[in-house]
Design a protein around this motif. Structure first.
Motif, PDB file in Angstrom:
ATOM      1  N   GLU A  48       0.830  -1.200   0.000  1.00 15.52           N
ATOM      2  CA  GLU A  48       0.000   0.000   0.000  1.00 15.52           C
ATOM      3  C   GLU A  48       0.870   1.257   0.000  1.00 15.52           C
ATOM      4  OE1 GLU A  48      -0.466  -2.565   2.218  1.00 15.52           O
ATOM      5  OE2 GLU A  48      -2.521  -2.486   3.018  1.00 15.52           O
ATOM      6  N   ASP A  49       1.923   1.248   0.823  1.00 15.43           N
ATOM      7  CA  ASP A  49       2.827   2.407   0.856  1.00 15.43           C
ATOM      8  C   ASP A  49       3.401   2.692  -0.535  1.00 15.43           C
ATOM      9  OD1 ASP A  49       2.534   2.586   3.634  1.00 15.43           O
ATOM     10  OD2 ASP A  49       4.381   1.451   4.042  1.00 15.43           O
ATOM     11  N   LEU A  51       1.984   2.287  -3.339  1.00 18.97           N
ATOM     12  CA  LEU A  51       0.982   2.708  -4.314  1.00 18.97           C
ATOM     13  C   LEU A  51       0.635   4.186  -4.201  1.00 18.97           C
ATOM     14  CD1 LEU A  51      -1.134   2.054  -6.510  1.00 18.97           C
ATOM     15  CD2 LEU A  51      -2.730   1.517  -4.665  1.00 18.97           C
ATOM     16  N   ILE A  52       0.757   4.725  -3.009  1.00 19.52           N
ATOM     17  CA  ILE A  52       0.172   6.037  -2.766  1.00 19.52           C
ATOM     18  C   ILE A  52       0.872   7.154  -3.529  1.00 19.52           C
ATOM     19  CG2 ILE A  52       1.568   6.479  -0.719  1.00 19.52           C
ATOM     20  CD1 ILE A  52      -0.782   7.985   0.449  1.00 19.52           C
ATOM     21  N   GLN A  53       0.060   8.024  -4.086  1.00 20.79           N
ATOM     22  CA  GLN A  53       0.524   9.278  -4.688  1.00 20.79           C
ATOM     23  C   GLN A  53      -0.261  10.376  -3.977  1.00 20.79           C
ATOM     24  OE1 GLN A  53      -0.578   9.965  -8.842  1.00 20.79           O
ATOM     25  NE2 GLN A  53       1.238  11.222  -9.149  1.00 20.79           N
ATOM     26  N   SER A  54       0.384  10.995  -3.011  1.00 15.13           N
ATOM     27  CA  SER A  54      -0.373  11.883  -2.122  1.00 15.13           C
ATOM     28  C   SER A  54      -0.611  13.265  -2.706  1.00 15.13           C
ATOM     29  CB  SER A  54       0.341  11.989  -0.772  1.00 15.13           C
ATOM     30  OG  SER A  54       1.675  12.375  -0.957  1.00 15.13           O
ATOM     31  N   LYS A  62       6.306   2.472  -5.999  1.00 23.85           N
ATOM     32  CA  LYS A  62       6.260   1.409  -7.006  1.00 23.85           C
ATOM     33  C   LYS A  62       6.521   1.966  -8.400  1.00 23.85           C
ATOM     34  CE  LYS A  62       2.278  -0.329  -8.279  1.00 23.85           C
ATOM     35  NZ  LYS A  62       0.948  -0.987  -8.127  1.00 23.85           N
ATOM     36  N   GLY A 112      -1.143   6.941  -8.980  1.00 19.82           N
ATOM     37  CA  GLY A 112      -1.573   6.224  -7.779  1.00 19.82           C
ATOM     38  C   GLY A 112      -2.779   5.339  -8.020  1.00 19.82           C
ATOM     39  N   HIS A 113      -3.309   5.336  -9.238  1.00 21.31           N
ATOM     40  CA  HIS A 113      -4.490   4.522  -9.543  1.00 21.31           C
ATOM     41  C   HIS A 113      -4.134   3.147 -10.097  1.00 21.31           C
ATOM     42  CE1 HIS A 113      -7.465   8.159  -9.871  1.00 21.31           C
ATOM     43  NE2 HIS A 113      -6.923   8.039  -8.694  1.00 21.31           N
ATOM     44  N   ILE A 114      -2.856   2.931 -10.337  1.00 21.57           N
ATOM     45  CA  ILE A 114      -2.453   1.677 -10.982  1.00 21.57           C
ATOM     46  C   ILE A 114      -2.158   0.643  -9.903  1.00 21.57           C
ATOM     47  CG2 ILE A 114      -0.826   0.638 -12.603  1.00 21.57           C
ATOM     48  CD1 ILE A 114      -2.750   2.732 -13.787  1.00 21.57           C
ATOM     49  N   THR A 115      -3.209  -0.040  -9.450  1.00 24.85           N
ATOM     50  CA  THR A 115      -2.992  -1.055  -8.412  1.00 24.85           C
ATOM     51  C   THR A 115      -2.369  -2.308  -9.005  1.00 24.85           C
ATOM     52  OG1 THR A 115      -5.181  -2.051  -8.736  1.00 24.85           O
ATOM     53  CG2 THR A 115      -5.013  -0.194  -7.205  1.00 24.85           C
ATOM     54  N   PHE A 174       3.158  10.054   4.194  1.00 29.18           N
ATOM     55  CA  PHE A 174       2.992   9.750   5.616  1.00 29.18           C
ATOM     56  C   PHE A 174       2.562  10.999   6.398  1.00 29.18           C
ATOM     57  CE2 PHE A 174       6.054   5.837   5.687  1.00 29.18           C
ATOM     58  CZ  PHE A 174       5.068   5.081   5.071  1.00 29.18           C
ATOM     59  N   GLN A 176       0.514  13.159   5.426  1.00 24.60           N
ATOM     60  CA  GLN A 176      -0.933  13.368   5.257  1.00 24.60           C
ATOM     61  C   GLN A 176      -1.742  12.409   6.126  1.00 24.60           C
ATOM     62  OE1 GLN A 176      -1.151  16.047   3.326  1.00 24.60           O
ATOM     63  NE2 GLN A 176       1.046  15.638   3.204  1.00 24.60           N
TER      64      GLN A 176
ATOM     65  N   GLU D  48      -2.779  -3.463  -2.629  1.00 23.76           N
ATOM     66  CA  GLU D  48      -2.893  -2.231  -3.415  1.00 23.76           C
ATOM     67  C   GLU D  48      -4.329  -2.018  -3.876  1.00 23.76           C
ATOM     68  OE1 GLU D  48      -0.510  -4.612  -4.030  1.00 23.76           O
ATOM     69  OE2 GLU D  48       1.183  -3.710  -5.134  1.00 23.76           O
ATOM     70  N   LEU D  51      -6.468  -0.386  -1.409  1.00 22.18           N
ATOM     71  CA  LEU D  51      -6.175   1.001  -1.007  1.00 22.18           C
ATOM     72  C   LEU D  51      -6.805   2.023  -1.942  1.00 22.18           C
ATOM     73  CD1 LEU D  51      -4.600   3.051   0.728  1.00 22.18           C
ATOM     74  CD2 LEU D  51      -2.663   2.741  -0.826  1.00 22.18           C
ATOM     75  N   ILE D  52      -6.988   1.653  -3.178  1.00 19.24           N
ATOM     76  CA  ILE D  52      -7.309   2.676  -4.173  1.00 19.24           C
ATOM     77  C   ILE D  52      -8.694   3.290  -3.963  1.00 19.24           C
ATOM     78  CG2 ILE D  52      -8.230   1.000  -5.831  1.00 19.24           C
ATOM     79  CD1 ILE D  52      -7.154   2.770  -8.052  1.00 19.24           C
ATOM     80  N   HIS D 113      -5.518   7.734   0.880  1.00 17.87           N
ATOM     81  CA  HIS D 113      -4.182   8.144   1.323  1.00 17.87           C
ATOM     82  C   HIS D 113      -3.723   7.398   2.570  1.00 17.87           C
ATOM     83  CE1 HIS D 113      -4.245  12.288  -0.887  1.00 17.87           C
ATOM     84  NE2 HIS D 113      -4.345  11.273  -1.692  1.00 17.87           N
ATOM     85  N   THR D 115      -2.316   4.601   3.838  1.00 21.91           N
ATOM     86  CA  THR D 115      -1.629   3.331   3.547  1.00 21.91           C
ATOM     87  C   THR D 115      -1.445   2.509   4.813  1.00 21.91           C
ATOM     88  OG1 THR D 115       0.571   4.255   3.896  1.00 21.91           O
ATOM     89  CG2 THR D 115      -0.379   4.479   1.687  1.00 21.91           C
ATOM     90  N   ASN D 177      -7.814   1.781 -15.041  1.00 20.35           N
ATOM     91  CA  ASN D 177      -6.492   1.210 -15.301  1.00 20.35           C
ATOM     92  C   ASN D 177      -6.409   0.811 -16.769  1.00 20.35           C
ATOM     93  OD1 ASN D 177      -4.250  -0.575 -15.495  1.00 20.35           O
ATOM     94  ND2 ASN D 177      -4.365  -0.968 -13.296  1.00 20.35           N
TER      95      ASN D 177
END
Lengths: 417, 417, 417, 417
Positions: A48-49, A51-54, A62, A112-115, A174, A176, D48, D51-52, D113, D115, D177
């Motif tokens: 999860e960490d 993936l995030i784009q804050s 990733k 951040g949407h590309i899981t 982090f 946020q 992931e 989380l999205i 956000h 994570t 995606n």
């Protein structure tokens, strides 16, 4: 011998140093070292960490890991390694950053949407490309290696830049999170130089060569070396500290319009700035979100996470200025500056612009630096997040004047006014 | 003798020239000349025309007329004319522009919402202040006049700046009107210099004094005069023409990402730019909205209404650059440039920044220039809308890089790369 | 006999009442009466006042005057008056509002940008069309008149709607002006009915005919008349007053989330609502911007300028509800309601929707009402700005739930819960 | 016996059915069944994927899993289970959705956000609460169980609602995606009823009881049961199919302004709609993103992922209407409708509003439904994502008219106009 030292040596050496086995060994070592460092930095991060784009300015860890891998696939393996098959047909689209001449690409703000592909697939992607690169570096003939060594340098330096961004971006993410997670609970900040009261270094007027004039690795924006008139000016040997900054806050610095550039004050009030980025007031005490989690602000440490706007306002409050990037370079080359590297990048008052006679490199990599040369300001030095071997006296970092999620601080200049 | 020549003479003169009657007569003449010019420019505008604010960057003509009047009330009559009563208690709030130290002010983007006071009341306001000023200038003792002469100069130059904006702002407003009204149907553009094929002036490397070094009127941003290293560089004697620009358009210039700065291309595509500002394609032929209405583009005329982004892209397309403001100043001081003044301001590649040692003037007028010194680019010369007597070799105009409603063009520089 | 009474009479009359001279005289009188009323309302407005569009929901007075004129040109003169020449070829584009089937039109949000044609030209436009209409009405044969009478009714009722908007829109514009100009300093509000303590009218369950069932003028959205089950419910005879509203404010109504619909509270907090629209707190006392300028709030007057969101929150605070539009219509038809007309439109809790079997009229005028039947709420009654003769028991006004620049108030309903 | 059947039975039963062991066993079974279903639905999702949050209207799967768990902690364990300790002090803040009376909460739009806590910690959270709940349900005395059974029902139905959202939200995320991942490659859509040409069911005018009148579980918005006049109207027995929709597309439905509500057309053109949500044109053939990945559109399947705006435009194109929710309920209660449940929710033309006499439940859960009763439209039936046992004839689902990420379709109504 570190990768950096090797690169320096190589850059200074003549053709004899590029003997077959030495160059090959160097390239293999450098590749392995840099690639491992990326994975070392990603290791504390959960899927999860990663993936995030804050915010749109940041990218997922990733993505950093995949994009730097794509770079080798796109620029090394694809054109130069006969028979190489890309790991996945979608990845060029997903992991190209901004190279329009390399084809269409995924929207930056939606990284951040590309899981999927997931963290595991990105790890497999890295392994696939690493294996192909190692085979290629082992098998290529010497002349090919010599020809591609500069491109290898770009790829590795590029990856180092993303190593720094991985840390600044996850720190922003982090920060946020209301639970303030730590990237590494045992993390400690680098100790600043002891301020010994030697104050200011005076530069008299003189014509200096500015920019990179050697043979080793450098980015195109450091060239050409050119003559510039610098001085008279005084440059502070020490970085501005949190103690200084707390005095600025206490004096109402964030609320005094006349200290600020108009665009800066609009930004500061619009976003409610009351302190540097990542600072949090907890029960009346300023804390700062660090790689080690939320910690009380250390007055002796250099200030960090300030924007150009804040740095400029602080300098005006102090009756001083920010130096130009040329002044910084001359003073740093003379060895006069404390903490020039390794703690916080230092804002200069130089707008990011091409040096006279600047030419981007040919081809797609010509997009690397040149097209950003507007609306941004130059920072010099390096930060605690900069990888070992990635700093240079002539290195030009650049960000927009409102940016403050980087490890960015300042030192002052004095023109006698 | 024009107002400008008088001001120049005064600036060069010693105290003897400031003899009682001469100075007084000069101030009265200059005041009357400048104030009348504002009204002359507003004369073709209906009350509705004077209200419109077609974008936040522009201001209504009525506001320009009132704001320049407020300037004299705020800085001259209020502090220096005993017993002066402001025309209306609300006007300080309504017509202050951006001087935070002069008190609260009306929101810039809503200037077009102030239907009352109406055009007639603003005319009465101008007359009231004009009468008070004339009485003041006639009655004040000589030492007061001598002391306030510099402030008078600021007020008059300030009004001249707004005279130019009145024209550019109403032209923008008319350009939004699908009926394309003309400000003055008989208007004709100034004739450009005849291009005589003398091409480029070469500047060798040398140290030059840059900035205003005389005694006459100047803005604080032109100071201090300072030494700068300029050259080697070639500067085009001629302005880029519409013919040149049409070739750029025809070559796909607006659609070729690699010619543009990234921020510029995002702006150009986001706003659908296909040609300079105010250009309209009518049945396959490019027209341009002028002060005389919509007219076919004249290929021989210098291009105008281009943004910094477009000027930069054009220069890259031409294999050239924009000059720095220092280069422009040196070449213009040497008398080498055609149409340096009077047709279109010329973008330079210099970010708008303080000269080394720059100090804003004390007090509220310190907000005049300094707080804008970020994110903007310097233009040099003057335009067809610039009032007579308002240009200088050292004059620094500045706009954001996306702005293109001004009469803004370019000339090229060549660094031999 | 007022225009309204005449129309009512006409609508009830048989063909004999449509005798040549009577119908012709009626149409001419009605046309002259309505057109004059528009000019009477515009008379206090300066050219600047007539240009301002203080928000996208509002329109300039000049535009209202021209658009209502275009309506006759577009729907009467153009198709039905042989040889009629439009006043100006651009006006159809400039003054069409939202009729997509009538051709392209100018962007609604930019109506305030059209400084030319000016007020004087719009006056000439009105005169031109008035003269053409008078000639047409005088000369057309009787059968043509009889055929076009319904279209005339639409045109005149349409203009009456814009007469109301002219007042609400200019009031909004003046309310944005920090100097609080008065439309008419002598203006006085209509006196409300004396509250005589008769409280609530009880409606038992019953099936009622809802909608317009007569022959006279009505809009298509009032049709078809249809059966609806109404009651049991109690409807307040009196409108909610400013005194009631002040108690709501004092009780923290604007800050208590649980009283509000979620979208309403988001809007209220996002825009900082603390009182009805056009209320201003001056030194602790609530004032309201009226057509007569800024005046202290009268506690006995019905509240006005409240949005649906506020009306709904108030009702919840009072332990009551808003009535449905059917309940309102049944109670008003029974003559039970005070101030049903002439002070403030009354929000109902009915979403604006087609009646069962609703059919828009054929052709372009089918866009008049139908396409707005989503996201809006019905108001019933009429306001102090509604022209004489324009109200009906079945009239359905509609606005978005956040709108509060209209003269909009409320009365309560009680379901016994 | 399914959980639903059990609940229905319980709701109809008298106190004797609530014998100690029966009620306890039922609650334990129901709790286990519902909680397991959530985990079963989450099982195909990587950390992931969980989380999205691909748009502010959607929520991360991890958040759904945690929020439904928080519900039991907040409303059951906290107030009613002596000695219960919340799993983590931050979770009430992180996982409260919109209950302002339950305390402050994390910003909805930033749920993606968070994570950390990670997927694993949320699993641990669920296990902790499950264990506490099982112990509580096993140990509580019978009177406590009987008293809390309604609250248990709310908690389980609440979780079922989020089970549906988990699928619609992840489908939306996967649809963003470019690689079109499948939630479950083996997924197949439910087969629609065979259209057998029986066309329309006619409802004559009559007064019907609308709303929930039994004793079993229901949401407060289904109450009170009340009398409504319904008919005459014809209701289509079949859902509108993709074949129908393709004809609408081919006929230019998405480009024909006169078919649309004005707000709808603005949305459709602003967002570039050319087909239902999740449809993708691949080489000229329409595909749809499903839980099984991207697949060709099946013409025989009911259309899904259409907004209210599209449904309304389609109905107008077909010369028909959408039914009201009352009409739907009467027809469905009569057993006349095919595919009323289990494929796609069906838009009605009823704005979401309180039934006459509606009262929200007391306390925090009063925020469950009531505060959303504006700006949304009612959908009836259920979809392929609705959990077993969660549908009812009186169930009122509601979404904004532009929403189209749900499994939302339509059937037509005919008023004979």
């Amino acid at each position: 011998m570190t990768e950096h030292a090797a690169a320096q040596k190589r850059s200074r050496g003549g053709p004899d140093l590029y003997g077959a086995s030495t160059l090959r060994r160097h390239l293999i070592d450098a590749f392995r070292t840099v690639r491992n460092e990326t994975e070392r930095r990603a290791a504390p991060l959960s899927p999860e960490d990663q993936l995030i784009q804050s915010m749109p300015d940041a990218s997922p860890a990733k993505w950093h890991r995949a994009h730097t891998t794509w770079f080798f696939e796109q620029f090394l393996l694809g054109p130069h390694c006969a028979g190489y098959t890309p790991f996945h047909p979608d990845y060029a689209f997903l992991f190209n950053s901004y190279y329009v001449t390399a084809g269409p690409r995924h929207t930056r703000a939606e990284r951040g949407h590309i899981t999927r592909p997931g963290t595991g697939e990105v790890t497999a992607y890295r392994r696939h490309v690493d294996a192909a690169m190692m085979a290629f570096l082992s098998d290529a003939d010497e002349s090919t290696l010599a020809r591609l060594a500069p491109l290898m340098d770009v790829g590795l330096n590029h990856e180092q830049q993303h190593q720094e961004l991985m840390l600044t971006d996850i720190l922003h993410a982090f920060a946020q999170n209301p639970t303030c997670p730590a990237y590494d609970k045992t993390w400690t900040p680098p100790p600043p130089a002891v301020a010994n009261g030697d104050g200011w270094v005076q530069l008299n007027e003189g014509i200096h060569n500015i920019g990179f004039g050697g043979d080793g690795f450098h980015f195109d924006n450091e060239k050409p070396v050119h003559r510039a008139l610098v001085g008279p000016v005084g440059i502070a040997r020490d970085l501005v500290t949190n103690r200084d900054w707390l005095a600025f806050i206490d004096d109402g610095g964030y609320r005094t319009a006349t200290l600020w550039l108009m665009d800066g004050f609009a930004r500061a009030t619009g976003e409610g700035w009351e302190a540097p980025g990542h600072w949090r007031n907890r029960d009346g005490t300023w804390h700062i979100m660090t790689l080690g989690g939320l910690r009380p602000v250390d007055p002796d440490a250099p200030v960090s996470h300030v924007s150009y706007y804040e740095a400029d306002a602080f300098a005006r409050w102090a009756g001083k200025h920010l130096p130009t990037e040329m002044e910084w370079e001359v003073a740093a080359r003379g060895g006069h500056l404390h903490d020039a590297f390794g703690i916080a990048w230092q804002w200069t008052r130089s707008a990011y612009a091409p040096y006279p006679g600047y030419r981007p490199v040919d081809g797609t990599l010509g997009e690397y630096n040149g097209k950003f040369m507007v609306n941004q300001y130059v920072l010099r030095g390096s930060s605690l997040a900069t990888p070992e071997g990635h700093s240079r006296l002539t290195y030009r970092n650049f960000f927009y004047p409102h940016h403050r999620w980087q490890f960015s601080g300042l030192r002052l200049a004095d023109y006698g006014d």
